[in-house]
Design an enzyme around this catalytic site. Structure first.
Site, PDB file in Angstrom:
ATOM      1  N   TYR A 195      10.017  -4.002  12.064  1.00  0.00           N
ATOM      2  CA  TYR A 195       9.381  -3.176  13.089  1.00  0.00           C
ATOM      3  C   TYR A 195       8.077  -3.730  13.630  1.00  0.00           C
ATOM      4  O   TYR A 195       7.170  -2.973  13.970  1.00  0.00           O
ATOM      5  CB  TYR A 195       9.228  -1.703  12.702  1.00  0.00           C
ATOM      6  CG  TYR A 195       9.137  -1.330  11.248  1.00  0.00           C
ATOM      7  CD1 TYR A 195      10.193  -0.642  10.645  1.00  0.00           C
ATOM      8  CD2 TYR A 195       8.014  -1.623  10.489  1.00  0.00           C
ATOM      9  CE1 TYR A 195      10.118  -0.267   9.328  1.00  0.00           C
ATOM     10  CE2 TYR A 195       7.939  -1.240   9.156  1.00  0.00           C
ATOM     11  CZ  TYR A 195       9.001  -0.565   8.580  1.00  0.00           C
ATOM     12  OH  TYR A 195       8.928  -0.183   7.278  1.00  0.00           O
TER      13      TYR A 195
ATOM     14  N   GLY B 124       3.370   9.303   2.656  1.00  0.00           N
ATOM     15  CA  GLY B 124       3.184   8.774   4.010  1.00  0.00           C
ATOM     16  C   GLY B 124       1.746   8.491   4.387  1.00  0.00           C
ATOM     17  O   GLY B 124       1.443   8.293   5.558  1.00  0.00           O
TER      18      GLY B 124
ATOM     19  N   CYS C 143      16.940 -18.549   8.667  1.00  0.00           N
ATOM     20  CA  CYS C 143      17.606 -18.938   9.915  1.00  0.00           C
ATOM     21  C   CYS C 143      17.732 -17.784  10.901  1.00  0.00           C
ATOM     22  O   CYS C 143      18.836 -17.355  11.238  1.00  0.00           O
ATOM     23  CB  CYS C 143      18.973 -19.511   9.592  1.00  0.00           C
ATOM     24  SG  CYS C 143      18.836 -20.884   8.463  1.00  0.00           S
TER      25      CYS C 143
END
Ligand SMILES: *Cc1c(COP(=O)(O)O)cnc(C)c1O
Length: 420
Positions: free
Chosen positions: A322, A236, A348
């Site tokens: 996000y 992380g 699309c």
């Protein structure tokens, strides 16, 4: 990634990007192979403290391929996998099974069977029912860590936050479920309890959550009188996508974290555990970039300008997923005016956006090239065939030259599983 303008054109390691595009086509993922190696070495360097045993396990999900696995092997890295497919790729790239760690919040029976028969070295148990399941399938002793949830809240997007109390990952240390799982592991026939794992979230830039988690977990170990040989503190570690982002301070952080660990172990009279970390993004993200060719440029007078590229959310999902932000650069530098533009994909969906409101040369036209920086993690690995887009090719650039490590998907591959 060392990417710089030379004679008004972006180059990587002396290769003008227009030449790279001509040779390999676009969209194209480009990695600086030397930088990936450097990133692995940085972690080794930060963790090589004499009395501490450690290992670094690269999280496959950030990006994986046979050539990457070979590189990781050469750099003394282990690998985390969470699916049969990631395991298959790691083995195909020559990662020894004993250096593969099997994670995941819902391992299937088939995956467990496959991993056990391949000889995977370590399982990270993520749920109570997994103890009995792995024990039932195993024919030999299996080393396991238990994934716990230390209950620290971290400051990152909620989709990539994982260590809080309300999470699908791990077992809570505060409500007794982690303790129950350890008891079950110890009572099982085949599982050998080695220690604990936690992963706090992704794109973290602060050291404090790692210190907090370690304090909580070690205090809990003391209170419950559980001994561990291994402490896996996950990954992380944050990287720089745009000028606004801070990087996780690797050297400073591990200095602090290891000191903390030593102090806590001394305070609690515990043996110093072997430590494991699992960086993914920070190994590959900034070493990668995507090269696109522009197509339609649409001006909406007084509103905005849309510059379309020949890929989109099929190879760049994080902005749609996000709202992640990126740095976009034109390959040819133009003198003169720049105007605010949105870079959009060709798929699309209105959400198929790469970057909003960035300054690009006024006279950008069809056939120009753009680079999106820091796309080495969670781009190719999240790529899809939506709109029957073909997954792009991937190249490694090093001081020795350029080599293709993944070919562009062929049209025929899009229907290879179709029953005709
Ligand atoms: C995703 C993940 C990682 C890697 O995270 P990065 O942000 O890519 O460093 C490490 N460990 C576990 C358990 C993960 O789920």
């Amino acid at each position: 990634m060392m990417i710089e303008y030379v004679d008004n054109e972006l180059q990587i390691k002396g290769h003008p990007l227009s030449e790279v595009a001509d040779k390999y086509g676009t969209p194209l993922f480009i990695y600086d192979e030397d930088e990936i190696r450097e990133n692995c070495r940085r972690y080794h360097h930060a963790l090589q403290k004499d009395e501490i045993g450690y290992s670094i396990s690269y999280a496959s999900k950030a990006f994986t391929s046979i050539q990457l696995v070979r590189l990781l092997r050469e750099e003394n890295m282990k690998m985390d996998v969470v699916s049969a497919g990631e395991l298959y790729t790691a083995l195909a790239g020559g990662m020894p099974a004993e250096d593969i760690h099997f994670h995941g919040n819902n391992k299937t029976r088939e995956e467990i069977e496959y991993a056990l028969s391949a000889g995977v070295g370590l399982f990270v148990v993520d749920a109570l029912d997994e103890v009995a399941l792995i024990d039932d399938i195993a024919q030999h002793p299996v080393q396991v860590l238990l994934r716990v949830n230390p209950g620290v809240d971290v400051d990152t997007h909620s989709y990539i936050q994982t260590g809080q109390a309300d999470s699908k990952f791990g077992l809570s240390i505060s409500n007794g479920s982690a303790l129950e799982a350890i008891k079950e592991i110890k009572h099982s026939r085949n599982l050998e309890f080695k220690g604990l794992h936690y992963h706090l979230g992704s794109q973290l830039t602060e050291i404090q959550p790692f210190i907090d988690a370690m304090e909580m977990v070690l205090r809990w170990l003391k209170e419950t009188d559980i001994q561990i040989e291994v402490l896996n503190m996950g990954g992380g570690y944050g990287i720089k996508y745009t000028e606004k982002d801070d990087r996780f301070p690797i050297e400073e952080a591990f200095e602090e974290i290891i000191n903390k660990l030593k102090n806590l172990c001394r305070q609690y009279s515990m043996a110093l555990p072997h430590i494991m970390i699992e960086p993914g993004r920070s190994i590959v993200a900034e070493a990668g970039a995507t090269l696109y060719e522009t197509g339609v440029v649409k001006e909406i007078p007084g509103v905005s300008r849309y510059v379309s590229i020949d890929g989109g959310m099929s190879d760049h999902l994080r902005t749609a997923l996000y709202g992640a932000e990126y740095t976009v650069l034109p390959v040819k530098k133009e003198e003169g005016k720049e105007i605010r533009s949105h870079i959009v994909g060709k798929l699309c969906e209105s959400g198929d956006v790469i970057s909003k409101d960035i300054a690009l040369p006024e006279n950008i036209t069809r056939g120009d090239l753009l680079v999106v920086k820091s796309t080495g993690a969670y781009h190719y690995s999240m790529a899809s065939n939506y709109n029957q887009m073909r997954k792009p090719a991937v190249v490694f650039i090093s001081d020795e030259g350029i080599r293709e490590i993944i070919k562009r998907q062929a049209l025929a591959q899009l229907i290879e599983n179709d029953v005709t």
